[in-house]
Design an enzyme around this catalytic site. Structure first.
Site, mmCIF file in Angstrom:
data_model
loop_
_atom_site.group_PDB
_atom_site.id
_atom_site.type_symbol
_atom_site.label_atom_id
_atom_site.label_comp_id
_atom_site.label_asym_id
_atom_site.label_seq_id
_atom_site.Cartn_x
_atom_site.Cartn_y
_atom_site.Cartn_z
ATOM 1 N N ARG A 196 -6.890 1.615 -13.354
ATOM 2 C CA ARG A 196 -7.110 0.160 -13.264
ATOM 3 C C ARG A 196 -8.226 -0.256 -14.234
ATOM 4 O O ARG A 196 -9.415 -0.208 -13.887
ATOM 5 C CB ARG A 196 -7.448 -0.217 -11.833
ATOM 6 C CG ARG A 196 -6.358 0.319 -10.888
ATOM 7 C CD ARG A 196 -6.361 -0.249 -9.528
ATOM 8 N NE ARG A 196 -5.275 0.357 -8.772
ATOM 9 C CZ ARG A 196 -5.339 0.732 -7.499
ATOM 10 N NH1 ARG A 196 -6.449 0.535 -6.817
ATOM 11 N NH2 ARG A 196 -4.313 1.277 -6.891
ATOM 12 N N THR A 256 1.721 5.678 3.680
ATOM 13 C CA THR A 256 1.901 5.252 2.286
ATOM 14 C C THR A 256 2.132 6.470 1.402
ATOM 15 O O THR A 256 1.349 7.423 1.426
ATOM 16 C CB THR A 256 0.651 4.474 1.809
ATOM 17 O OG1 THR A 256 0.543 3.294 2.594
ATOM 18 C CG2 THR A 256 0.748 4.088 0.348
ATOM 19 N N HIS A 306 3.331 -0.987 -4.379
ATOM 20 C CA HIS A 306 1.894 -1.108 -4.178
ATOM 21 C C HIS A 306 1.344 -2.326 -4.934
ATOM 22 O O HIS A 306 0.236 -2.302 -5.468
ATOM 23 C CB HIS A 306 1.190 0.165 -4.645
ATOM 24 C CG HIS A 306 0.022 0.571 -3.788
ATOM 25 N ND1 HIS A 306 0.087 1.572 -2.844
ATOM 26 C CD2 HIS A 306 -1.258 0.122 -3.728
ATOM 27 C CE1 HIS A 306 -1.098 1.722 -2.259
ATOM 28 N NE2 HIS A 306 -1.929 0.845 -2.772
ATOM 29 N N PRO A 329 -1.600 -3.734 4.218
ATOM 30 C CA PRO A 329 -2.896 -3.044 4.246
ATOM 31 C C PRO A 329 -3.709 -3.283 2.974
ATOM 32 O O PRO A 329 -3.166 -3.313 1.876
ATOM 33 C CB PRO A 329 -2.505 -1.562 4.369
ATOM 34 C CG PRO A 329 -1.084 -1.477 3.970
ATOM 35 C CD PRO A 329 -0.469 -2.803 4.226
ATOM 36 N N ARG A 376 0.103 -1.766 -8.544
ATOM 37 C CA ARG A 376 -1.229 -1.184 -8.798
ATOM 38 C C ARG A 376 -1.183 0.302 -9.102
ATOM 39 O O ARG A 376 -2.208 0.915 -9.357
ATOM 40 C CB ARG A 376 -2.124 -1.406 -7.570
ATOM 41 C CG ARG A 376 -2.448 -2.859 -7.341
ATOM 42 C CD ARG A 376 -2.961 -3.095 -5.944
ATOM 43 N NE ARG A 376 -4.323 -2.657 -5.727
ATOM 44 C CZ ARG A 376 -5.403 -3.361 -6.041
ATOM 45 N NH1 ARG A 376 -5.269 -4.525 -6.626
ATOM 46 N NH2 ARG A 376 -6.608 -2.915 -5.783
ATOM 47 N N GLN A 416 -2.043 1.880 8.822
ATOM 48 C CA GLN A 416 -1.555 2.526 7.595
ATOM 49 C C GLN A 416 -2.349 3.790 7.340
ATOM 50 O O GLN A 416 -3.581 3.767 7.270
ATOM 51 C CB GLN A 416 -1.682 1.564 6.403
ATOM 52 C CG GLN A 416 -1.261 2.161 5.065
ATOM 53 C CD GLN A 416 -2.429 2.743 4.281
ATOM 54 O OE1 GLN A 416 -3.512 2.158 4.267
ATOM 55 N NE2 GLN A 416 -2.224 3.877 3.637
ATOM 56 N N GLY A 466 -7.245 -1.957 1.174
ATOM 57 C CA GLY A 466 -8.405 -1.070 1.158
ATOM 58 C C GLY A 466 -9.641 -1.801 0.657
ATOM 59 O O GLY A 466 -9.537 -2.802 -0.052
ATOM 60 N N SER A 472 -5.538 -0.761 6.729
ATOM 61 C CA SER A 472 -5.594 0.366 5.788
ATOM 62 C C SER A 472 -6.553 1.447 6.298
ATOM 63 O O SER A 472 -7.571 1.134 6.922
ATOM 64 C CB SER A 472 -6.080 -0.148 4.430
ATOM 65 O OG SER A 472 -6.526 0.918 3.625
HETATM 66 C C1 LIG Z 1 -6.805 -5.072 -3.184
HETATM 67 C C2 LIG Z 1 -5.640 -4.317 -2.649
HETATM 68 C C3 LIG Z 1 -5.857 -3.191 -1.871
HETATM 69 C C4 LIG Z 1 -4.771 -2.489 -1.341
HETATM 70 N N1 LIG Z 1 -5.011 -1.416 -0.524
HETATM 71 C C5 LIG Z 1 -3.956 -0.762 0.022
HETATM 72 C C6 LIG Z 1 -4.189 0.305 0.930
HETATM 73 O O1 LIG Z 1 -5.310 0.654 1.248
HETATM 74 N N2 LIG Z 1 -3.098 0.934 1.435
HETATM 75 C C7 LIG Z 1 -1.806 0.570 1.118
HETATM 76 O O2 LIG Z 1 -0.844 1.172 1.613
HETATM 77 N N3 LIG Z 1 -1.575 -0.453 0.269
HETATM 78 C C8 LIG Z 1 -2.619 -1.125 -0.273
HETATM 79 N N4 LIG Z 1 -2.383 -2.176 -1.128
HETATM 80 C C9 LIG Z 1 -1.010 -2.585 -1.419
HETATM 81 C C10 LIG Z 1 -0.571 -3.691 -0.463
HETATM 82 O O3 LIG Z 1 -0.571 -3.213 0.858
HETATM 83 C C11 LIG Z 1 0.841 -4.217 -0.813
HETATM 84 O O4 LIG Z 1 1.726 -3.150 -0.925
HETATM 85 C C12 LIG Z 1 0.802 -4.986 -2.116
HETATM 86 O O5 LIG Z 1 -0.126 -6.038 -2.017
HETATM 87 C C13 LIG Z 1 2.141 -5.556 -2.537
HETATM 88 O O6 LIG Z 1 2.901 -6.086 -1.518
HETATM 89 P P1 LIG Z 1 4.366 -5.515 -1.249
HETATM 90 O O7 LIG Z 1 4.208 -4.084 -0.853
HETATM 91 O O8 LIG Z 1 4.871 -6.376 -0.122
HETATM 92 O O9 LIG Z 1 5.161 -5.665 -2.504
HETATM 93 C C14 LIG Z 1 -3.443 -2.899 -1.638
HETATM 94 C C15 LIG Z 1 -3.237 -4.040 -2.424
HETATM 95 C C16 LIG Z 1 -4.314 -4.749 -2.920
HETATM 96 C C17 LIG Z 1 -4.036 -5.970 -3.744
#
Ligand SMILES: Cc1cc2nc3c(=O)[nH]c(=O)nc-3n(C[C@H](O)[C@H](O)[C@H](O)COP(=O)(O)O)c2cc1C
Length: 311
Positions: A170, A161, A281, A83, A284, A133, A85, A112
């Site tokens: 950030r 999540t 995440h 996902p 992040r 999500q 955002g 997302s």
């Molecule tokens: C720009 C960006 C926005 C994201 N937005 C969301 C989000 O809205 N919801 C969420 O659960 N994770 C979000 N994530 C996390 C990703 O879904 C994912 O967990 C992350 O890129 C790392 O991958 P992994 O979980 O396989 O380690 C975001 C990641 C990035 C880079």
């Protein structure tokens, strides 16, 4: 990814460099940065680089196949689209492209809550590859309605999540004004001028919106009010009690995303979760977090084969 793009970008480094040259710096920063000092992003990378594959060249085997069964359905590869955002900021309709590409590749597409397309549109594009999500809202009617919409749209996999009890700090987003509410800085304005294709696409499609949550906004679209809504209503802290409530209301498979410990994996299992996603995440949220790839084996050992567990 289309064949044309794949010819231009043969690996991730080339793909990143292409993205960098097409989108403004502050958008690239939003997409690629972690939190605080970016240590978790770096540590994730380092740990992934330490994963080695063991080939068995001489052992008899059948044809190469990557397909895998996840939660009772067969997919063509053991990964999916995570996902994202604010996806419309990266490129208009980015989530639609991802959803259609996921369907074509027969891999899961996870929309997302705060993506720039609606649940209904994503379900149309990703069809039976569509997962949703959820950032559970504090407003219980809205929570219930989001789950109902996902169910009606044909979603069978709800991903909750848990790793955003509060938003990670950030620094690059703060510097560029990509905050809640956003403040466009002079620097960001100049970055837009240097990326005319992005600027034109944005001008053509209009400001990206949070299409899934738009129906609940009682505002006129004013940025300050929208920010207030996101802060106060959108994201509840996910504790065990809330997870149980969601489990009771959601009639299909429940997946918990953001598991970073054996204890949380066990607790998620206890409330009837069908699968977990071990994740920090993308680094992040918590700069001192343990890279998920280093946790998967220990978590799998703890919970055994009871439920699917992937990083
Ligand atoms: C720009 C960006 C926005 C994201 N937005 C969301 C989000 O809205 N919801 C969420 O659960 N994770 C979000 N994530 C996390 C990703 O879904 C994912 O967990 C992350 O890129 C790392 O991958 P992994 O979980 O396989 O380690 C975001 C990641 C990035 C880079």
């Amino acid at each position: 990814m289309s064949n044309q793009t794949m010819n231009k970008a043969a690996n991730i480094a080339q793909l990143k460099s292409m993205a960098r040259s097409r989108i403004p710096g502050f958008v690239y920063d939003y997409l690629s940065s972690g939190c605080n000092d970016d240590l978790a992003v770096e540590n994730n990378r380092k740990s992934l680089d330490q994963v080695y594959l063991q080939p068995y060249y001489l052992r008899p085997s059948g044809p190469v196949q990557l397909s895998v069964e996840i939660l009772g359905r067969s997919y063509s590869a053991p990964f999916g689209v995570a996902p994202l955002g604010l996806s419309g900021l990266i490129w208009p309709k980015a989530s639609e492209y991802q959803a259609r590409a996921a369907k074509q590749a027969n891999i899961p597409f996870i929309l997302s809550t705060v993506a720039s397309i609606s649940i209904e549109r994503a379900a149309e594009c990703a069809e039976d590859c569509f997962w949703f999500q959820l950032y559970p809202p504090t407003d219980k009617n809205m929570l219930h309605d989001l789950m109902k919409r996902a169910d009606v749209a044909g979603c069978k996999n709800l991903v909750v999540t848990i790793d955003v009890p509060s938003l990670g700090k950030r620094p690059r987003d703060i510097r560029s004004g990509l905050t809640v509410p956003p403040k466009l800085t002079l620097g960001s304005f100049f970055q837009v001028l240097t990326r005319p294709a992005w600027a034109m696409a944005m001008a053509w499609h209009g400001r990206p919106e949070f299409e899934t949550i738009k129906p609940y906004l009682k505002t006129t679209g004013n940025m300050a009010e929208l920010s207030d809504f996101i802060r106060k209503t959108l994201k509840d802290i996910v504790d065990l009690e809330l997870l149980k409530q969601i489990r009771d209301q959601w009639p299909h498979q429940l997946i918990v995303k953001g598991i970073s410990s054996r204890e949380d994996a066990e607790l998620a299992l206890k409330v009837g979760t069908d699968a977990i996603i071990v994740s920090n995440h993308g680094g992040r949220q918590l700069d001192a977090s343990i890279p998920p790839v280093e946790l998967v084996a220990a978590i799998k050992n703890k919970i055994g084969e009871k439920i699917p567990c992937d990083g």
